[in-house]
Design a protein around this motif. Structure first.
Motif, short mmCIF file in Angstrom:
data_model
loop_
_atom_site.label_atom_id
_atom_site.label_comp_id
_atom_site.label_asym_id
_atom_site.label_seq_id
_atom_site.Cartn_x
_atom_site.Cartn_y
_atom_site.Cartn_z
N THR A 1 0.82 -1.21 0.00
CA THR A 1 0.00 0.00 0.00
C THR A 1 0.86 1.26 0.00
O THR A 1 0.52 2.25 -0.63
CB THR A 1 -0.93 0.02 1.22
N GLU A 2 2.01 1.22 0.70
CA GLU A 2 2.90 2.38 0.70
C GLU A 2 3.53 2.57 -0.66
O GLU A 2 3.69 3.69 -1.15
CB GLU A 2 3.98 2.22 1.77
N GLN B 1 4.30 13.15 0.77
CA GLN B 1 3.42 12.06 1.15
C GLN B 1 2.47 12.47 2.26
O GLN B 1 2.81 13.18 3.18
CB GLN B 1 4.24 10.84 1.58
N SER B 2 1.23 11.99 2.14
CA SER B 2 0.21 12.22 3.14
C SER B 2 -0.09 10.90 3.83
O SER B 2 0.17 9.83 3.30
CB SER B 2 -1.06 12.77 2.46
N ALA B 3 -0.67 11.00 5.02
CA ALA B 3 -1.07 9.78 5.73
C ALA B 3 -2.31 9.17 5.09
O ALA B 3 -2.68 8.04 5.39
CB ALA B 3 -1.35 10.11 7.20
N TYR B 4 -2.96 9.92 4.17
CA TYR B 4 -4.21 9.47 3.58
C TYR B 4 -3.99 8.90 2.19
O TYR B 4 -3.16 9.39 1.41
CB TYR B 4 -5.21 10.62 3.53
N SER B 5 -4.75 7.85 1.87
CA SER B 5 -4.55 7.13 0.62
C SER B 5 -5.82 6.39 0.26
O SER B 5 -6.84 6.50 0.95
CB SER B 5 -3.40 6.13 0.78
N ARG B 6 -5.75 5.59 -0.81
CA ARG B 6 -6.91 4.80 -1.22
C ARG B 6 -7.33 3.83 -0.12
O ARG B 6 -8.52 3.54 0.06
CB ARG B 6 -6.57 4.03 -2.50
N ILE C 1 -12.21 10.46 0.58
CA ILE C 1 -11.56 10.71 -0.71
C ILE C 1 -10.08 10.35 -0.66
O ILE C 1 -9.49 10.17 0.41
CB ILE C 1 -11.68 12.18 -1.14
N TYR C 2 -9.45 10.26 -1.82
CA TYR C 2 -8.01 10.12 -1.93
C TYR C 2 -7.57 10.66 -3.29
O TYR C 2 -8.39 10.79 -4.21
CB TYR C 2 -7.56 8.66 -1.77
#
Length: 614
Positions: A227-228, A238-243, A452-453
């Motif tokens: 995932t990273e 980079q954000s802590a938020y993702s798909r 969202i992402y």
């Protein structure tokens, strides 16, 4: 300090990547990177440069050298395939393997005979077609020029959507063709639906294990989670938020763009990114996790006489929800697929459904799947004593919806804007709406939150050179990324020539963002604007007709290095525009049709012809 091409050994593309990456890395990362690059007898390329076509990356541990080179090729329309391929490459490098990674069409096909281990990650586009950046490779592989590949080992990861008839067809075709040419499977092909994380991770681990068994790879570094790797983007903080960990964005505004009398409903949605650390570029998309219509959820529960508060499994990881919440937020209930009906036939014990799946009734099955949902299924083929917990386990996870971003991060760093066409239709005796477009139009108010992402789209990127001419073709909501691009050019003060072709039904009611285009024309941000309103004339006029009317000037722009971007409906508009482009090049360049197609293919290889179609 900006790295300049003229004082460095880097190409323009590499310099741009470095200039985006370097300001974002921490001091600790700088120290690690300097040591990594300074390591003796080690040919390496910064991971941020792996997007560069044909990049070779090698890693050696404890002086050991891999005896075989791994080639990773990807075919990607929206960027998922490319992100997976680059994540796989990083894992391979961490194992001490020499790796070459590129898009299929950036790979020289004549070099295929020399490839030892070939790993392919590919999406399927449209009706079973390869993505744009895999067309030439697929054509070569299926031609008489394709070489015998005895000694080649290969494996294919195929991405698709089970709601389409030709699910993962490109990957299936490549897998079969490589075997026909003499290749040996290193690991079995894996076909992924929209929720691809787990099967993709399993495929990667299977490939790595197969390579470990046959190659000496030295001690592996600690691996980065898939995932990273998927969320990593060169030059993007980079954000802590993702798909897999979406950000809950507040809705700031939601209004209808169309005027009175319009046959359409197009919404303009503004969301807050404050506190998210999310960033994006023109051409990127926003992923939104939608909610199913609560009325449809209640109808399903009522027909089945289930308890809406019953606790049911909501994921393979063991999460549980009430039945009502599971159907509302977690499971796809608006689309029927052939795999779903096969599972339902086993579960329902309904003889009529079992008969519908007989091979000789395939045409009838396709017709049934069109426009129907889970409510239709349980009403038409009632199950026999099926529990809610059993039923939800045959449903797939509700996929995120992707929308081209219609705002500039540089101009509005705390916001993201979307342009969404509401889908409404009648089918099989019921009125229906699109899942998120209906939610947006009917059940979404300012102050509410949406998960969202940011979805990077490396295959729809505007020129880094602000002086490069750009032609944009975007009817209807396809104009969204071009609003983002021009808004950013206004913010940056860019002066390159820009030309927009926009089309809709009526000038008076459907001229989306009319005032903005006109202001940008006055300011010089937009150099030319040609519009086509199909329902305002006796004979329908579309964007491709406007292109033909300006064919000489259009071709002159191409000859001066203009890049062409197309966004919108694939089934009709995108094909019509492609055929019109071919006609313009053929006529104005005094070429044969075949020569015009070669001209366009070369533009695509130069990243001067890019499409974001759906």
């Amino acid at each position: 300090m900006q790295l300049q091409v003229n004082n460095s050994p880097f190409s323009q593309e590499q310099a741009e990547l470095l200039n985006r990456l370097l300001p974002t890395i921490t001091e600790a990362q700088q120290i690690w990177l300097s040591g990594y690059l300074a390591a003796p007898k080690q040919e390496t390329v910064d991971p941020a440069l792996q997007n560069t076509p044909g990049t070779e990356v090698s890693s050696q541990n404890d002086g050991q050298t891999a005896t075989r080179e791994v080639t990773v090729l990807f075919g990607s329309e929206t960027g998922n395939g490319q992100m997976l391929a680059e994540g796989l490459s990083e894992k391979l490098v961490a194992q001490g393997l020499k790796v070459a990674t590129s898009a299929m069409d950036d790979f020289k096909p004549k070099g295929l005979k020399k490839v030892e281990d070939l790993l392919i990650v590919t999406a399927t586009h449209g009706e079973g077609d390869p993505p744009d950046n895999a067309l030439s490779f697929n054509e070569f592989l299926n031609s008489r020029k394709a070489p015998k590949l005895d000694g080649l080992r290969f494996s294919v990861l195929s991405l698709g959507d089970q709601s389409y008839e030709f699910f993962c067809q490109t990957g299936k075709d490549l897998d079969k063709r490589l075997e026909e040419l003499g290749g040996e499977r290193l690991y079995p092909r894996v076909d992924c639906d929209l929720d691809f994380d787990e099967p993709a991770a399993e495929w990667m681990e299977g490939v790595l294990e197969s390579l470990r068994e046959t190659q000496k790879t030295g001690s592996a570094d600690e691996e980065t989670p898939l995932t990273e790797l998927l969320e990593a983007g060169a030059g993007i903080k980079q954000s802590a938020y993702s798909r897999t960990n979406p950000f809950k964005a507040e809705i700031l505004d939601n209004w209808k763009l169309n005027g009175r009398g319009s046959n359409k409903e197009t919404r303009h949605l503004e969301l807050s990114l404050e506190g998210s650390n999310l960033e994006f570029e023109p051409g990127d998309s926003l992923g939104v996790f939608p909610e199913n219509n609560p009325e449809l959820v209640e109808q399903i529960i009522d027909v089945m006489n289930w308890n809406p508060e019953e606790i049911v499994p909501a994921s393979k990881k063991g999460d549980s929800k009430t039945l009502r919440d599971a159907l509302h937020y977690h499971f796809e209930i608006t689309i029927l697929t052939k795999p779903l009906l096969k599972q339902a036939a086993l579960l329902f014990e309904n003889e009529a459904l079992i008969e519908l799946l007989e091979p000789e009734r395939d045409d009838e099955l396709k017709a049934y799947l069109d426009g129907r949902d889970v409510l239709d299924l349980i009403q038409d083929y009632p199950p026999q004593e099926v529990s809610a917990s059993e039923f939800v386990q045959i449903l797939r996870k509700i996929p995120a919806r992707l929308y081209s971003i219609s705002s500039s991060f540089k101009a509005n760093p705390d916001e993201v804007h979307l342009t969404i066409g509401t889908v409404r239709y009648e089918a099989h005796g019921r009125d229906r709406t699109g899942v998120f477009s209906g939610q947006c139009a009917e059940r979404t108010e300012p102050g509410e939150m949406l998960p969202i992402y940011i979805h990077r789209n490396p295959n729809f990127k505007f020129p880094a050179d602000q002086q490069a001419p750009v032609i944009m073709i975007g009817p209807g909501t396809g104009v969204a990324p071009f609003r983002s691009f021009l808004e950013e050019r206004e913010e940056l003060g860019a002066e390159g020539k820009t030309w927009l072709f926009f089309g809709e039904q009526h000038f008076a009611s459907d001229f989306l963002y009319q005032v903005e285009w006109q202001n940008w024309l006055k300011e010089g941000v937009l150099s030319k604007l040609d519009v086509a309103f199909s329902r305002d004339t006796a004979e329908k006029v579309y964007v491709q007709h406007r292109m033909l009317e300006k064919s000489r000037e259009f071709y002159q722009w191409l000859e001066k290095g203009a890049s062409v971007y197309v966004c919108g409906d694939e089934q009709s508009m995108a094909n019509d525009v492609h055929n019109t482009l071919t006609t313009i090049i053929e006529q104005e360049g005094a070429m044969t049709k075949e020569e015009a197609e070669v001209y366009l293919t070369e533009m695509r290889h130069q990243k001067r012809y890019q499409r974001d179609v759906y």
